[in-house]
Design an enzyme around this catalytic site. Sequence first.
Site, PDB file in Angstrom:
ATOM      1  NE  ARG A  43      -2.582   0.180   3.668  1.00 29.23           N
ATOM      2  CZ  ARG A  43      -2.273   0.969   4.591  1.00 29.23           C
ATOM      3  NH1 ARG A  43      -2.143   2.392   4.630  1.00 29.23           N
ATOM      4  NH2 ARG A  43      -2.059   0.391   5.590  1.00 29.23           N
ATOM      5  CE  LYS A 187     -13.901   8.709 -18.383  1.00 33.72           C
ATOM      6  NZ  LYS A 187     -13.815   8.361 -16.774  1.00 33.72           N
TER       7      LYS A 187
END
Length: 361
Positions: A43, A187
Amino acid sequence: MVERRSIATLLQLPPSEDRLFGPNPSVSLNATYYEGQRSAYGRHTNPTWEAFEALIGELEGGTAVAFGSGAAATFALLLALGPRALVVADSYMGTRQLARWLGARIPGIELVEPSDLDAHLDRLAPGSVVLIETPSNPLLVTYPIATLAKRIHERGGLLAVDSTLATPVLQRPLTLGADVVVHSASKFLSGHSDVLGGVLVASDEDLVARVGEVRELTGAIIGPVEAYLCFRGLRTLAVRVERASATATTLAMRLRDRLGDTVRYPGFDSELVGPGRQQSAGGALVALELESAQQADAMLDGLSLFHHATSLGGVESLAERRGRYPGEDRIGEGLVRLSVGLEDVEDLWGDLDRALTRAGL
């Protein structure tokens, strides 16, 4: 140095000692590291993230922090740089929803209409962050980054720019005075409709550390496979965006000839968009403000090459009536957003022409 090189050149730089990658990074799937290795836990960091962050950071001219989604990057921005934050409402629906949700829980995070922005900037408190999206989604309005940055800095504030629709190929907000750039990497950056990811880039290392702390504490990390796919997408970013933008410009001009002022396209803003301007070309999105949901749906039903789907920035062309979502409360029900992909321009025009004719337009 970024300003003196083209995006395509930056993407093909040879490896050197200060870079973490060669042609492609390896995918590191470690959640646990042994004592004495580069990290204690997955993490905290990952070498595959770092390769993606290094490349997009160089393209934007700052230091990048990658996230599991664009929404996670925006959340980290507002949480780290708030609680005094203004989010301009002419933006992606998810951003508006997030600003409302956070604003109901954290006093000082506020969603403001573009028409009210001047008044808010006049009384902006020092240390505030203002988040704009340019071009905006789905209305495709362009906002003057340099002008806003100067005004906000005079009040002791920070300007953050969601530059998802422009990408660093067409626009580099940090070089125009912005403090932070946000992207949905889902995107154009990844570019193949197969990744959820986000990234935030800043030139101030303190800002970078603050948003990085939010990522680590909340666990809003990007997966190593997703980071690899984002890195791979960046390798073709320039050619994809340039091709899609050129096609979209042609389609937008033909649509305007047919439908008049109902067509929205950033390339029609001659003050801010064009060679040597804030945004070098119009980009790959076009919007049609049709009269009704029925008229828009009739047009969509007539499309075959444009796929009826949400999202944007992939290699395939997509069309969607954005007003079908209850959260799109700032637009007309007949607004159709087109995300132009990499198909042949005449094939795409033929598809639009047939669909418009079928809808009586």
